[in-house]
Design an enzyme around this catalytic site. Sequence first.
Site, PDB file in Angstrom:
ATOM      1  N   HIS A   1       0.835  -1.206   0.000  1.00 51.48           N
ATOM      2  CA  HIS A   1       0.000   0.000   0.000  1.00 51.48           C
ATOM      3  C   HIS A   1       0.865   1.249   0.000  1.00 51.48           C
ATOM      4  O   HIS A   1       0.663   2.173  -0.796  1.00 51.48           O
ATOM      5  CB  HIS A   1      -0.912  -0.023   1.224  1.00 51.48           C
ATOM      6  CG  HIS A   1      -1.635   1.266   1.491  1.00 51.48           C
ATOM      7  ND1 HIS A   1      -2.987   1.453   1.238  1.00 51.48           N
ATOM      8  CD2 HIS A   1      -1.194   2.467   1.986  1.00 51.48           C
ATOM      9  CE1 HIS A   1      -3.330   2.678   1.562  1.00 51.48           C
ATOM     10  NE2 HIS A   1      -2.260   3.313   2.024  1.00 51.48           N
ATOM     11  N   GLU A   2       1.832   1.292   0.913  1.00 57.12           N
ATOM     12  CA  GLU A   2       2.655   2.498   1.036  1.00 57.12           C
ATOM     13  C   GLU A   2       3.528   2.711  -0.200  1.00 57.12           C
ATOM     14  O   GLU A   2       3.672   3.836  -0.683  1.00 57.12           O
ATOM     15  CB  GLU A   2       3.510   2.404   2.299  1.00 57.12           C
ATOM     16  CG  GLU A   2       2.712   2.462   3.591  1.00 57.12           C
ATOM     17  CD  GLU A   2       1.888   3.745   3.715  1.00 57.12           C
ATOM     18  OE1 GLU A   2       2.363   4.813   3.287  1.00 57.12           O
ATOM     19  OE2 GLU A   2       0.759   3.670   4.215  1.00 57.12           O
TER      20      GLU A   2
ATOM     21  N   HIS B   1       1.748   4.295  -3.134  1.00 55.70           N
ATOM     22  CA  HIS B   1       1.599   5.750  -3.122  1.00 55.70           C
ATOM     23  C   HIS B   1       2.663   6.397  -4.002  1.00 55.70           C
ATOM     24  O   HIS B   1       2.409   7.403  -4.676  1.00 55.70           O
ATOM     25  CB  HIS B   1       1.724   6.294  -1.699  1.00 55.70           C
ATOM     26  CG  HIS B   1       0.460   6.250  -0.908  1.00 55.70           C
ATOM     27  ND1 HIS B   1      -0.712   6.844  -1.343  1.00 55.70           N
ATOM     28  CD2 HIS B   1       0.179   5.707   0.301  1.00 55.70           C
ATOM     29  CE1 HIS B   1      -1.659   6.659  -0.438  1.00 55.70           C
ATOM     30  NE2 HIS B   1      -1.153   5.965   0.561  1.00 55.70           N
TER      31      HIS B   1
ATOM     32  N   TYR C   1      -3.812  15.192  -2.317  1.00 60.12           N
ATOM     33  CA  TYR C   1      -4.154  14.403  -1.133  1.00 60.12           C
ATOM     34  C   TYR C   1      -5.209  15.145  -0.312  1.00 60.12           C
ATOM     35  O   TYR C   1      -4.985  15.531   0.834  1.00 60.12           O
ATOM     36  CB  TYR C   1      -2.895  14.144  -0.307  1.00 60.12           C
ATOM     37  CG  TYR C   1      -2.989  12.927   0.579  1.00 60.12           C
ATOM     38  CD1 TYR C   1      -3.234  11.672   0.039  1.00 60.12           C
ATOM     39  CD2 TYR C   1      -2.809  13.032   1.946  1.00 60.12           C
ATOM     40  CE1 TYR C   1      -3.316  10.556   0.835  1.00 60.12           C
ATOM     41  CE2 TYR C   1      -2.886  11.920   2.759  1.00 60.12           C
ATOM     42  CZ  TYR C   1      -3.140  10.692   2.198  1.00 60.12           C
ATOM     43  OH  TYR C   1      -3.220   9.582   3.003  1.00 60.12           O
TER      44      TYR C   1
ATOM     45  N   GLU D   1      -5.691   7.097  -1.860  1.00 61.40           N
ATOM     46  CA  GLU D   1      -5.666   6.041  -0.849  1.00 61.40           C
ATOM     47  C   GLU D   1      -6.238   4.730  -1.404  1.00 61.40           C
ATOM     48  O   GLU D   1      -5.727   3.649  -1.132  1.00 61.40           O
ATOM     49  CB  GLU D   1      -6.460   6.467   0.386  1.00 61.40           C
ATOM     50  CG  GLU D   1      -5.703   7.362   1.336  1.00 61.40           C
ATOM     51  CD  GLU D   1      -4.491   6.666   1.932  1.00 61.40           C
ATOM     52  OE1 GLU D   1      -4.562   5.444   2.184  1.00 61.40           O
ATOM     53  OE2 GLU D   1      -3.479   7.340   2.146  1.00 61.40           O
TER      54      GLU D   1
ATOM     55  N   ASP E   1      -8.710  14.249   8.505  1.00 57.65           N
ATOM     56  CA  ASP E   1      -8.157  13.254   7.587  1.00 57.65           C
ATOM     57  C   ASP E   1      -8.070  13.800   6.164  1.00 57.65           C
ATOM     58  O   ASP E   1      -8.417  13.132   5.194  1.00 57.65           O
ATOM     59  CB  ASP E   1      -9.031  11.989   7.639  1.00 57.65           C
ATOM     60  CG  ASP E   1      -8.481  10.826   6.816  1.00 57.65           C
ATOM     61  OD1 ASP E   1      -7.254  10.716   6.700  1.00 57.65           O
ATOM     62  OD2 ASP E   1      -9.306  10.045   6.297  1.00 57.65           O
TER      63      ASP E   1
ATOM     64  N   HIS F   1      -8.895   8.712   4.014  1.00 58.72           N
ATOM     65  CA  HIS F   1      -8.916   7.302   4.420  1.00 58.72           C
ATOM     66  C   HIS F   1     -10.342   6.806   4.642  1.00 58.72           C
ATOM     67  O   HIS F   1     -10.602   5.602   4.562  1.00 58.72           O
ATOM     68  CB  HIS F   1      -8.130   7.104   5.723  1.00 58.72           C
ATOM     69  CG  HIS F   1      -6.651   7.267   5.591  1.00 58.72           C
ATOM     70  ND1 HIS F   1      -6.023   8.480   5.781  1.00 58.72           N
ATOM     71  CD2 HIS F   1      -5.676   6.373   5.292  1.00 58.72           C
ATOM     72  CE1 HIS F   1      -4.720   8.331   5.612  1.00 58.72           C
ATOM     73  NE2 HIS F   1      -4.475   7.066   5.315  1.00 58.72           N
TER      74      HIS F   1
END
Length: 380
Positions: free
Chosen positions: A178-179, A182, A193, A202, A275, A280
């Site tokens: 996932h990271e 990005h 973002y 995300e 957020d 998210h």
Amino acid sequence: MTTRGTRHIHSIHCILPPYLLRSIAENGTPQQRVKALHTVATDSTFRALRFAGGRVAASASSVRRMPAMMVESQRQRSIYDLKGEEAFPGTLVRSEGQGPCGDTAADEAFEGLGATYDFFWEILGRNSIDGDGMPLQAYVHYGRDYDNAFWDGRRMVFGDGDGELFNRFTIALDVIAHELAHGVTEDEGPLWYFRQAGALNESMSDVFGSLVKQRLLGQTVDQADWLIGAGLLAEEVEGTALRSMKEPGTAFDDDVLGKDPQPGHMRDYVNTWEDNGGVHINSGIPNRAFCLTAMSLGGSAWERAGRIWYEAMRDPRIMPDTNFSDFARITVMAATRLYGAGDEEAAVKEAWEEVGIRVSRDRVSIPQWGPGGGGVQPGA
């Protein structure tokens, strides 16, 4: 007018959303609150540092370079041990070509970087994060009881968790993938973002995080758990993961962490300033659209659904402020371009309609939900 060529370097991407840290600070024990607040402070510092550096990078990188010619895989992985400190670079404990070093977190990070690289290279023909063979670096044992993992634009950083609410952050392959994903989204012409563009950012990472895990395990769409971060929550926590792509809003319901707030339909869209405008939280909607597409097509999710989403992300019509309805239309066009007007196009259309977005060849519409439904206008 927003131009695709303008590079946008935004804040670090953390796997743990701020609403979870807020819940811990409100509901946790005094010790848990202190750890959560320290994590928030650390994350905020990295965001500020990256934003300051990113402003220079953004002005200097308005033109995408051509990727180098590639004839074979060239993985370049390096893992560093920070030994509970917050100062880089730490000690190199494993690099490409070396066997396991015996440190569980370091070896998990090494294997996770490899599985992610292999997925993008072998399935999508992409040579690392930037498509040009970028070396992959990971730093483990960051800080003491640090409850997060993040991608800061050039490296992965993993905390060990506090042992009460969260296990070590290298434990879940989909968190690692996932990271790193990005970085792929950012390189392709980044989505801001913030609000729906950020939620798409995300969601793309959740999609590829899940696909990397499914491929490594050899799972079909029916065998996959469609959870993000399974194994990350400590034993005493009431929950299974950080998010569920198949059933957004069901991943956890805990006295300390609170209730999973993700919606799975536009009528439940969450308007919030927290957020980064709910990046998210509202990512549950496009997550579910992808899951529904993959389930409809069957087989391995990366074979058709994953390729459609990847091609959509790389479409030149993607702008930094792209919203859900824009992206829905682009995924339908990607399906048609790749496979013609057949099952794939129909599956994508039906999936978006199931989450409250109707797609036609000429336009996208979001029905008007009744009072109290929480719906938003397209582009909100």
